[in-house]
Design an enzyme around this catalytic site. Structure first.
Site, PDB file in Angstrom:
ATOM      1  N   ASP A 166      35.309  39.160  41.394  1.00  0.00           N
ATOM      2  CA  ASP A 166      35.826  39.691  42.651  1.00  0.00           C
ATOM      3  C   ASP A 166      35.116  41.017  42.901  1.00  0.00           C
ATOM      4  OD1 ASP A 166      37.312  40.829  44.696  1.00  0.00           O
ATOM      5  OD2 ASP A 166      39.077  41.194  43.452  1.00  0.00           O
ATOM      6  N   GLU A 224      36.161  48.098  49.339  1.00  0.00           N
ATOM      7  CA  GLU A 224      37.243  47.144  49.577  1.00  0.00           C
ATOM      8  C   GLU A 224      38.374  47.316  48.581  1.00  0.00           C
ATOM      9  OE1 GLU A 224      39.633  43.488  49.325  1.00  0.00           O
ATOM     10  OE2 GLU A 224      38.425  44.428  47.749  1.00  0.00           O
ATOM     11  N   GLU A 225      38.040  47.618  47.326  1.00  0.00           N
ATOM     12  CA  GLU A 225      39.067  47.706  46.289  1.00  0.00           C
ATOM     13  C   GLU A 225      39.981  48.917  46.471  1.00  0.00           C
ATOM     14  OE1 GLU A 225      39.836  45.420  44.502  1.00  0.00           O
ATOM     15  OE2 GLU A 225      38.108  44.197  43.945  1.00  0.00           O
TER      16      GLU A 225
END
Length: 369
Positions: free
Chosen positions: A189, A223-224
């Site tokens: 991911d 994004e994280e």
């Protein structure tokens, strides 16, 4: 229009290089250069934001209503929170992940001018010393420390090494690929999604197909930590397809095989028309797929909408077991995902009317009766 053959050896090679390139959110420059180098080899035009998000462009017959395909190259990680009197490091997480998956992880600490190796350990790590206390101690980031592979037993040792509060910590991927197609690794991911997107771009370029509208592959770097695709989007993008992981867990409909199309996440439903176009393409071209809803999940799509972008969003995923932990995927899902990306890029835009920010009722879609 048909699925294009993607060089899976290329996807694997890029994936392994990404997985071995540290890029916790806030420390992503190395991965940015890696992706840029691949795009340059393909002759793909691109721009980079001040912080490092990459906006590439694949020209089509029409400029609008154009579309974006988004993957993120930042990962989970940690930072030094404090220098401890026992010569070890207090840490805080970067991104949202549970401390139980940090225990035992090998890592690299990046100081101002050096890097060090170490291990994330619970405060009580020796059964021979603490006996049953190693099982009863709490599991949280307050009970995790980094043991450096240096002569470091006092605070003065840390100061001498030049380690500071705020230094980044990258977690080793620990990648292993089995002969039957399973990939075990941290940071799948979303480095698996980024590798598949690069493979799909390469297939488009090598095939010479003419795209109906401009396509903008985006590689985001935060994004994280929530901001993701809030920047870097062309303002006239009408359709945004986010590529990320789908959780294969009890109560979920995702799978490690085929592509999983998300209908909604914790922010709300994805665009009805765009998600159903993707389902239609899967059916038309025989791409294995399933649908799912994620209750504790957000992606680049949410960041784009929250930043004020008026566009249709969707999320396509490769099934991942133990997301944000000891992650596992299967190569089958990456192949299905790549096939869907190539046909979506070749498909016509959903609605010509979407080239306008605001317009009349004429041409606005309706839902099935």
């Amino acid at each position: 229009m048909e699925p294009l053959k993607i060089d899976q050896e290329y996807v694997l090679e890029v994936l392994l290089r990404l997985l071995h390139t540290p890029s916790p959110s806030g420390y992503t420059d190395r991965a940015v250069h890696l992706v840029c180098e691949e795009l340059e080899k393909m002759g793909v035009e691109m721009e980079i934001t001040r912080r490092g998000a990459i906006r590439a462009s694949l020209p089509g017959e029409a400029k609008s209503p154009d579309r974006a395909l988004v993957a993120h190259i930042d990962t989970l990680g940690a930072m030094v929170k404090g220098l401890k009197t026992n010569g070890r490091l207090e840490v805080v997480p970067v991104g949202h992940w549970n401390a139980r998956f940090a225990e035992g992880a090998r890592c690299t600490i990046f100081s101002d001018d050096r890097q060090f190796r170490g291990t994330l350990l619970p405060l009580k790590a020796s059964g021979h010393t603490f006996g049953p206390e190693i099982d009863s101690q709490p599991c949280s980031w307050d009970h995790i420390e980094v043991r450096l592979d240096e002569i470091s037993y006092r605070l003065d040792d840390l100061l001498h090494l030049g380690i500071h509060v705020g230094d980044f910590i990258a977690i080793d991927s620990g990648t292993e690929i089995t002969p039957n197609g399973f990939i075990n690794s941290r940071h799948l991911d979303d480095k698996a999604g980024a590798a598949v997107l690069l493979g799909a771009i390469r297939a488009i370029k090598q095939s010479g197909v003419t795209l109906p509208v401009d396509v903008h592959p985006l590689f985001t770097i935060s994004e994280e930590i929530g901001s993701g695709a809030s920047a870097a989007l062309h303002q006239d993008v009408a359709e945004m397809l986010t590529i990320d992981n789908g959780t294969t867990a009890p109560g979920q409909n995702s799978s490690e095989f085929g592509v999983t199309i998300a209908m909604a996440d914790m922010v709300g439903p994805f665009d009805y028309h765009l998600t159903h176009r993707l389902i239609q393409l899967c059916k038309e071209f025989g791409i294995p797929h399933q649908r799912d809803i994620f209750r504790y999940y957000r992606s680049d799509s949410a960041a784009a909408i929250e930043a004020g972008n008026d566009l249709r969003t969707s999320l396509v995923t490769f099934g991942i077991d133990a997301s944000h932990g000891w992650e596992r995927i299967h190569w089958d899902a990456l192949e299905s995902l790549g096939s869907l990306l190539t046909v979506y890029m070749q498909s016509p835009p959903l609605f010509p009317r979407d080239r306008q920010d605001m317009g009349p009722r004429t041409g606005f879609p309706t839902l099935p009766a």
